[in-house]
Motif scaffolding. Structure first.
Motif, PDB file in Angstrom:
ATOM      1  N   SER A   1      -1.913  27.757 -55.479  1.00 23.37           N
ATOM      2  CA  SER A   1      -0.964  28.349 -56.242  1.00 23.37           C
ATOM      3  C   SER A   1      -1.753  28.816 -57.819  1.00 23.37           C
ATOM      4  N   VAL A   2      -1.184  29.569 -58.165  1.00 23.85           N
ATOM      5  CA  VAL A   2      -1.569  29.916 -59.597  1.00 23.85           C
ATOM      6  C   VAL A   2      -0.565  30.514 -60.520  1.00 23.85           C
ATOM      7  N   THR A   3      -0.528  30.652 -61.787  1.00 21.59           N
ATOM      8  CA  THR A   3       0.460  30.812 -62.674  1.00 21.59           C
ATOM      9  C   THR A   3       0.038  32.475 -63.181  1.00 21.59           C
ATOM     10  N   VAL A   4       0.866  33.221 -63.037  1.00 18.50           N
ATOM     11  CA  VAL A   4       0.720  34.721 -63.226  1.00 18.50           C
ATOM     12  C   VAL A   4       1.531  35.129 -64.253  1.00 18.50           C
ATOM     13  N   ALA A   5       1.065  35.615 -65.327  1.00 23.13           N
ATOM     14  CA  ALA A   5       1.854  36.083 -66.498  1.00 23.13           C
ATOM     15  C   ALA A   5       2.608  37.228 -66.197  1.00 23.13           C
ATOM     16  N   ALA A   6       3.663  37.364 -66.991  1.00 23.39           N
ATOM     17  CA  ALA A   6       4.511  38.494 -66.933  1.00 23.39           C
ATOM     18  C   ALA A   6       3.976  40.044 -66.609  1.00 23.39           C
ATOM     19  N   HIS A   7       4.370  40.702 -65.661  1.00 32.45           N
ATOM     20  CA  HIS A   7       3.711  41.999 -65.139  1.00 32.45           C
ATOM     21  C   HIS A   7       2.389  42.053 -64.954  1.00 32.45           C
ATOM     22  N   LYS A   8       1.667  40.954 -64.625  1.00 28.80           N
ATOM     23  CA  LYS A   8       0.201  40.761 -64.258  1.00 28.80           C
ATOM     24  C   LYS A   8       0.201  40.696 -62.737  1.00 28.80           C
ATOM     25  N   LYS A   9      -1.048  41.103 -62.256  1.00 32.34           N
ATOM     26  CA  LYS A   9      -1.315  40.805 -60.762  1.00 32.34           C
ATOM     27  C   LYS A   9      -2.407  39.820 -60.549  1.00 32.34           C
ATOM     28  N   VAL A  10      -2.591  39.424 -59.161  1.00 33.67           N
ATOM     29  CA  VAL A  10      -3.329  38.333 -58.896  1.00 33.67           C
ATOM     30  C   VAL A  10      -3.940  38.720 -57.312  1.00 33.67           C
ATOM     31  N   THR A  11      -5.069  38.552 -57.223  1.00 33.81           N
ATOM     32  CA  THR A  11      -5.532  38.641 -55.792  1.00 33.81           C
ATOM     33  C   THR A  11      -6.270  37.677 -55.018  1.00 33.81           C
ATOM     34  N   PHE A  12      -5.713  37.281 -53.863  1.00 31.55           N
ATOM     35  CA  PHE A  12      -6.176  35.937 -53.246  1.00 31.55           C
ATOM     36  C   PHE A  12      -7.036  36.563 -52.170  1.00 31.55           C
ATOM     37  N   GLU A  13      -8.200  35.875 -51.982  1.00 33.07           N
ATOM     38  CA  GLU A  13      -9.062  36.325 -50.834  1.00 33.07           C
ATOM     39  C   GLU A  13      -9.517  35.166 -50.001  1.00 33.07           C
ATOM     40  N   LEU A  14      -9.518  35.070 -48.716  1.00 31.93           N
ATOM     41  CA  LEU A  14      -9.737  33.932 -47.986  1.00 31.93           C
ATOM     42  C   LEU A  14     -10.640  34.444 -46.777  1.00 31.93           C
ATOM     43  N   LYS A  15     -11.725  33.821 -46.511  1.00 32.40           N
ATOM     44  CA  LYS A  15     -12.675  34.015 -45.281  1.00 32.40           C
ATOM     45  C   LYS A  15     -12.696  32.805 -44.408  1.00 32.40           C
TER      46      LYS A  15
ATOM     47  N   TYR B   1     -18.669  35.885 -32.224  1.00 28.27           N
ATOM     48  CA  TYR B   1     -18.277  35.257 -33.379  1.00 28.27           C
ATOM     49  C   TYR B   1     -17.475  36.110 -34.256  1.00 28.27           C
ATOM     50  N   ALA B   2     -16.331  35.339 -34.604  1.00 28.17           N
ATOM     51  CA  ALA B   2     -15.458  36.096 -35.514  1.00 28.17           C
ATOM     52  C   ALA B   2     -15.344  35.693 -37.032  1.00 28.17           C
ATOM     53  N   VAL B   3     -15.163  36.778 -37.840  1.00 34.64           N
ATOM     54  CA  VAL B   3     -15.107  36.438 -39.106  1.00 34.64           C
ATOM     55  C   VAL B   3     -13.916  37.113 -39.784  1.00 34.64           C
ATOM     56  N   THR B   4     -12.922  36.432 -40.274  1.00 31.62           N
ATOM     57  CA  THR B   4     -11.786  36.950 -40.528  1.00 31.62           C
ATOM     58  C   THR B   4     -11.526  36.897 -42.004  1.00 31.62           C
ATOM     59  N   THR B   5     -11.119  37.921 -42.714  1.00 30.27           N
ATOM     60  CA  THR B   5     -10.960  37.956 -44.289  1.00 30.27           C
ATOM     61  C   THR B   5      -9.561  38.545 -44.281  1.00 30.27           C
ATOM     62  N   ILE B   6      -8.705  37.511 -45.149  1.00 34.72           N
ATOM     63  CA  ILE B   6      -7.244  38.016 -45.532  1.00 34.72           C
ATOM     64  C   ILE B   6      -7.174  37.917 -47.093  1.00 34.72           C
ATOM     65  N   THR B   7      -6.778  39.119 -47.415  1.00 35.00           N
ATOM     66  CA  THR B   7      -6.695  39.702 -48.816  1.00 35.00           C
ATOM     67  C   THR B   7      -5.167  39.918 -49.180  1.00 35.00           C
ATOM     68  N   SER B   8      -4.580  39.022 -49.931  1.00 35.48           N
ATOM     69  CA  SER B   8      -3.275  39.470 -50.507  1.00 35.48           C
ATOM     70  C   SER B   8      -3.374  39.610 -52.053  1.00 35.48           C
ATOM     71  N   ARG B   9      -2.710  40.586 -52.307  1.00 29.05           N
ATOM     72  CA  ARG B   9      -2.618  40.969 -53.919  1.00 29.05           C
ATOM     73  C   ARG B   9      -1.027  41.180 -54.317  1.00 29.05           C
ATOM     74  N   ILE B  10      -0.600  40.479 -55.268  1.00 30.00           N
ATOM     75  CA  ILE B  10       0.467  40.034 -55.580  1.00 30.00           C
ATOM     76  C   ILE B  10       0.808  40.280 -56.939  1.00 30.00           C
TER      77      ILE B  10
END
Length: 586
Positions: free
Chosen positions: A149-163, A66-75
């Motif tokens: 998708s999401v709007t990111v303010a100037a010089h700010k960061k966002v983290t997406f996480e999907l499992k 049983y596989a549980v895969t989590t992808i985390t992308s920080r932008i």
């Protein structure tokens, strides 16, 4: 060798190779692929200079297949103005998305799994604002795409996480977990997790190693800790059983729609299959359009002269006429029923690329006729060629007869797809398998028409008395039983299997029985946060942005691409038509 479950610290370059994980506990093979093909994608809709994926992590944990895969992308948005950033991931079709999380400015926004009706209410609000809600869409043979998708303010960061979660299927004697990563730009912090500490001697003693060191696959042996959970999973895959001679009938569509590459690839695949028949196998060939064309009207042994005659028949299969599926499948069943052999396994395989257009054309009548003719004596496998075929009809007909349906994609390797499917059922080892568990309840499927070499039977259930797990007994000792595992993982395996099998059962039901099964699927999907055909995930976003609704696509004819202005209303209309409440009203 030391291994920590679920993880790895390896350089990105090393991850581009093929790695195999071999389980000494389960005698299984797991392949992890990271590299050239875009199966997992995280990217932005703007030019590379506008944003920076500064961290991309993949954490795949495999416990008892049983596989549980989590992808985390920080932008990070490096611009002096707000920009929209897109997160796009491709996942296996058999997987259920179970978690999505968006983090911005220390605020966490979680996706929530809801009923389709609840999700559609939110969808309507999105459409009323002129926005198109999201949908998980099919992208090719084995993948689905999640995109937000999401709007990111100037010089700010966002983290997406999907499992997402999936039960790995044993095919050709191995398990494969495929993860292909393309962040679409170099990433400073790119990781996947596996611990591997080979000694100097181990680096020189593998099959393809020498004094120059390692030069081959990475093989990791692992086991797991076992603590009480209250659930069990039984993996039945004996390898020492003698093969059973088979009786196989191939029913091949040669109607006009098979013109060109389809019929050529079918001939190529059949010739390869004939070469693999054993001499104690018996077989038959039927091609059909509006008429039935026999090679022989009975099963014949796979001797040299008979195989040569069959090859000539295959070479003379040409496209023409309309499609009489009813008559062709009934004739295949008649031949199998007319030539029973003790100690053998019978298989009926249909290949078609379209709807029935001659003879009996009512789909319910055809399924009823076929079920009566097969009478539970052997499985029927239906191979649907291309996207013009009525795949739901084939799926129902095969499930009614202990088989399965498979779509053959119209591509340059279609002949290999056909041969690959045949290889999965080419070596039967057991027939009429019934698994009996003393001390177990809430069991998943326990009756199987046939077991094939290289495959696996998986049964999960709940242990009645958690203080007496020894009551769950098994008569076969050449397989693996996982009586329990920590952190509730086996319970999720049970839930996953139950939902998958109930969805198959639901296809064959109608009226109150169908509604009852739908209710069970819905309750389990909501309890375990699975995005299934009866649920949707509401992806929440920061204030001022419209939330999105993500659905689980079904295996169906690929929809045409819609203009952007039409996509929201069209997708909503389709979702509404397919909802349980709407189907009930109809």
């Amino acid at each position: 060798m030391k291994v920590e479950r679920g993880a790895a610290y390896l350089p990105c370059r090393l991850l581009e190779h093929l790695y195999s994980i071999y389980s000494s506990h389960t005698y299984s093979l797991l392949s992890v692929l990271l590299g050239s093909t875009s199966q997992l994608v995280s990217k932005s809709v703007f030019a590379q200079d506008d944003w920076d994926i500064y961290s991309f992590h993949i954490n795949a944990t495999v416990t008892h297949r049983y596989a549980v895969t989590t992808i985390t992308s920080r932008i990070a948005n490096r611009m002096n103005e707000s920009k929209e950033t897109e997160f796009q991931i491709q996942i296996p079709k058999n997987a259920f998305i179970s978690m999505f999380r968006l983090t911005m400015d220390g605020q966490v926004y979680d996706g929530i799994v809801k009923t389709k009706e609840q999700a559609q209410e939110q969808y309507i609000r999105a459409v009323s604002h002129g926005q198109s809600a999201g949908i998980v869409s099919s992208v090719g043979r084995t993948l689905e795409e999640f995109k937000t998708s999401v709007t990111v303010a100037a010089h700010k960061k966002v983290t997406f996480e999907l499992k997402y979660e999936e039960l790995l299927k044993r095919t050709h004697g191995k398990y494969e977990l495929q993860i292909h990563a393309r962040p679409m730009q170099p990433v400073r912090d790119f990781k996947a997790w596996v611990h591997f500490y080979p000694t100097a001697d181990q680096q020189k003693n593998c099959d393809s190693c020498g004094e120059e060191g390692m030069n081959g696959d990475l093989v990791i042996a692992y086991d797991v800790n076992r603590t009480s959970d209250g659930y069990f999973v039984h993996h039945f895959a004996p390898s020492s059983l003698p093969r059973i001679p088979k009786n196989v009938i191939f029913v091949i569509d040669q109607s006009g729609s098979m013109h060109g590459r389809k019929i050529k690839q079918t001939r190529t695949a059949l010739l390869r299959i004939l070469n693999d028949l054993a001499e104690d196998d018996f077989f038959g060939l039927i091609s059909f359009d509006s008429q039935i064309i026999h090679w022989k009207r009975e099963l014949v042994q796979a001797t040299g002269p008979n195989l040569e005659g069959a090859r000539q028949f295959v070479l003379n299969i040409h496209d023409r006429g309309s499609t009489n599926i009813n008559a062709a499948v009934l004739e295949g069943a008649r031949i199998l029923n007319a030539h029973p052999r003790d100690g053998s396994a019978s298989i009926l395989i249909l290949l078609t690329d379209g709807d029935p257009t001659s003879g009996v054309t009512n789909l319910d009548t055809i399924r009823s006729n076929v079920k009566q003719a097969v009478a539970g004596k052997f499985p029927l496998y239906c191979l649907g060629f291309g996207f013009d075929v009525n795949f739901e009809f084939l799926e129902k007909m095969s499930l009614q007869n202990s088989g399965a349906a498979r779509r053959i994609y119209e591509d340059s390797d279609a002949d290999l797809q056909l041969k690959g499917f045949y290889d999965e059922v080419a070596t039967p080892l057991l027939t009429d398998v019934t698994m009996i568990y003393v001390g177990g309840t809430n069991l998943t499927q326990t009756n199987f028409s046939q077991y094939y070499n290289g495959s696996e039977i998986v049964v999960a259930g709940e242990i009645i008395d958690n203080n007496s797990k020894q009551k769950v007994t098994f008569s076969n000792t050449n397989d693996s039983v996982d009586p329990s595992v920590s952190d509730g993982r086996l319970q999720r395996v049970w839930a996953y299997l139950t939902v998958k099998q109930l969805l198959e059962k639901e296809l064959l039901l109608s009226g109150p029985e169908k509604e009852k099964v739908n209710k069970e699927v819905l309750e389990l999907s909501l309890k375990y946060s699975f995005v299934t055909p009866l649920t949707s995930m509401v992806v929440t976003k920061p204030e001022g942005e419209i939330s999105e609704i993500h659905h689980k696509p079904k295996e169906r004819k690929e929809p045409p691409l819609l203009p952007q202005s039409q996509s929201a209303k069209s997708i909503y209309s389709k979702s509404l038509r397919n909802s349980p409440s709407t189907r009930k009203q109809q």
